[in-house]
Design a protein around this motif. Sequence first.
Motif, mmCIF file in Angstrom:
data_model
loop_
_atom_site.group_PDB
_atom_site.id
_atom_site.type_symbol
_atom_site.label_atom_id
_atom_site.label_comp_id
_atom_site.label_asym_id
_atom_site.label_seq_id
_atom_site.Cartn_x
_atom_site.Cartn_y
_atom_site.Cartn_z
ATOM 1 N N ASN A 36 0.821 -1.211 0.000
ATOM 2 C CA ASN A 36 0.000 0.000 0.000
ATOM 3 C C ASN A 36 0.857 1.264 0.000
ATOM 4 O O ASN A 36 0.347 2.371 0.059
ATOM 5 C CB ASN A 36 -0.975 0.002 1.186
ATOM 6 C CG ASN A 36 -0.276 -0.071 2.533
ATOM 7 O OD1 ASN A 36 0.893 -0.448 2.635
ATOM 8 N ND2 ASN A 36 -0.995 0.278 3.590
ATOM 9 N N PRO A 86 -2.314 -7.601 9.848
ATOM 10 C CA PRO A 86 -2.674 -6.415 10.631
ATOM 11 C C PRO A 86 -3.199 -6.785 12.021
ATOM 12 O O PRO A 86 -3.889 -7.799 12.180
ATOM 13 C CB PRO A 86 -3.748 -5.759 9.771
ATOM 14 C CG PRO A 86 -3.368 -6.126 8.366
ATOM 15 C CD PRO A 86 -2.886 -7.551 8.486
ATOM 16 N N VAL A 167 8.452 5.479 8.036
ATOM 17 C CA VAL A 167 7.144 5.630 8.667
ATOM 18 C C VAL A 167 7.279 5.765 10.189
ATOM 19 O O VAL A 167 8.265 5.315 10.783
ATOM 20 C CB VAL A 167 6.196 4.435 8.352
ATOM 21 C CG1 VAL A 167 5.976 4.301 6.852
ATOM 22 C CG2 VAL A 167 6.719 3.133 8.954
ATOM 23 N N LYS A 168 6.293 6.380 10.802
ATOM 24 C CA LYS A 168 6.283 6.514 12.258
ATOM 25 C C LYS A 168 5.929 5.162 12.881
ATOM 26 O O LYS A 168 5.110 4.417 12.342
ATOM 27 C CB LYS A 168 5.277 7.576 12.688
ATOM 28 C CG LYS A 168 5.690 8.987 12.296
ATOM 29 C CD LYS A 168 4.695 10.015 12.802
ATOM 30 C CE LYS A 168 5.152 11.427 12.431
ATOM 31 N NZ LYS A 168 4.198 12.451 12.920
ATOM 32 N N THR A 169 6.560 4.873 14.008
ATOM 33 C CA THR A 169 6.345 3.588 14.671
ATOM 34 C C THR A 169 5.943 3.768 16.137
ATOM 35 O O THR A 169 6.064 4.860 16.694
ATOM 36 C CB THR A 169 7.617 2.717 14.601
ATOM 37 O OG1 THR A 169 8.681 3.396 15.288
ATOM 38 C CG2 THR A 169 8.026 2.434 13.165
ATOM 39 N N PRO A 179 4.966 -0.124 12.730
ATOM 40 C CA PRO A 179 4.389 1.047 12.059
ATOM 41 C C PRO A 179 3.049 1.457 12.660
ATOM 42 O O PRO A 179 2.210 0.602 12.970
ATOM 43 C CB PRO A 179 4.230 0.584 10.608
ATOM 44 C CG PRO A 179 5.336 -0.400 10.434
ATOM 45 C CD PRO A 179 5.386 -1.142 11.750
ATOM 46 N N LEU A 180 2.882 2.762 12.819
ATOM 47 C CA LEU A 180 1.656 3.318 13.381
ATOM 48 C C LEU A 180 0.466 2.983 12.484
ATOM 49 O O LEU A 180 -0.626 2.673 12.964
ATOM 50 C CB LEU A 180 1.816 4.834 13.519
ATOM 51 C CG LEU A 180 0.982 5.566 14.544
ATOM 52 C CD1 LEU A 180 1.172 4.996 15.933
ATOM 53 C CD2 LEU A 180 1.332 7.050 14.549
ATOM 54 N N ARG A 181 0.692 3.064 11.177
ATOM 55 C CA ARG A 181 -0.314 2.658 10.190
ATOM 56 C C ARG A 181 0.210 1.441 9.459
ATOM 57 O O ARG A 181 1.376 1.403 9.062
ATOM 58 C CB ARG A 181 -0.591 3.792 9.199
ATOM 59 C CG ARG A 181 -1.229 5.005 9.853
ATOM 60 C CD ARG A 181 -1.545 6.058 8.831
ATOM 61 N NE ARG A 181 -2.183 7.225 9.436
ATOM 62 C CZ ARG A 181 -2.500 8.341 8.784
ATOM 63 N NH1 ARG A 181 -2.251 8.416 7.480
ATOM 64 N NH2 ARG A 181 -3.067 9.343 9.407
ATOM 65 N N ASP A 182 -0.636 0.459 9.267
ATOM 66 C CA ASP A 182 -0.207 -0.792 8.639
ATOM 67 C C ASP A 182 0.431 -0.581 7.265
ATOM 68 O O ASP A 182 -0.116 0.123 6.417
ATOM 69 C CB ASP A 182 -1.395 -1.749 8.481
ATOM 70 C CG ASP A 182 -1.897 -2.283 9.815
ATOM 71 O OD1 ASP A 182 -1.084 -2.406 10.752
ATOM 72 O OD2 ASP A 182 -3.107 -2.567 9.908
ATOM 73 N N VAL A 183 1.603 -1.185 7.086
ATOM 74 C CA VAL A 183 2.253 -1.233 5.773
ATOM 75 C C VAL A 183 2.000 -2.645 5.260
ATOM 76 O O VAL A 183 2.644 -3.600 5.689
ATOM 77 C CB VAL A 183 3.755 -0.936 5.868
ATOM 78 C CG1 VAL A 183 4.388 -1.006 4.474
ATOM 79 C CG2 VAL A 183 4.004 0.426 6.506
#
Length: 196
Positions: A36, A86, A167-169, A179-183
């Motif tokens: 994504n 996720p 990415v932010k973690t 990752p704060l938002r799923d990669v």
Amino acid sequence: MSTLFSSARLALSASALTLCLIATQANAAQVEFQTNMGSFTVDVNEKAAPKTAANFLAYVKSGFYDGTVFHRVIPGFMVQGGGFTPGMNEKDTKAPIAIESRNGLTNQRATIAMARTADPNSATSQFFINVANNHFLDANQASDGYGYTVFGKVISGMSTIDAIAGVKTHSVGFYDDVPLRDVVIKKASIVKSKGK
């Protein structure tokens, strides 16, 4: 006459062998990952790490990686994935494989290697991609004397890997650097196979 014929056959055989070797090199296994955050392609070195490559390609062929995430991301070091969906739900894997870290390949930027536990022979499905030269992970420099098995290299889309690395973690339960938002790996597929 006989000697001339033999020489001609030998020259023809040598030419055929050269063409065969070129074709084999050109048709090494390559795997495309669609995420994504973009796509990237890995060239798998089946000659240097045959067991590791076969294991990895079997997971790809089965669709195992589809829907998994990059669950551990450390800027300036590496991005790791291939074992969780996720929500940090770990997937069941096949039996672990023997380490092949002394194969001449090193943990340099853009290479892909197998993740493992403290047991050198514990690699299953998880892999990581180096975003820096991490030679301390090589067998000849590793503190445990084993290191990590490199089995290929990103040949296109390294910008995607660099983006993932940025990415932010945060921490999720016992897991850090998540990752704060799923990669998400949407799809992993073989785009070029040896001999095809």
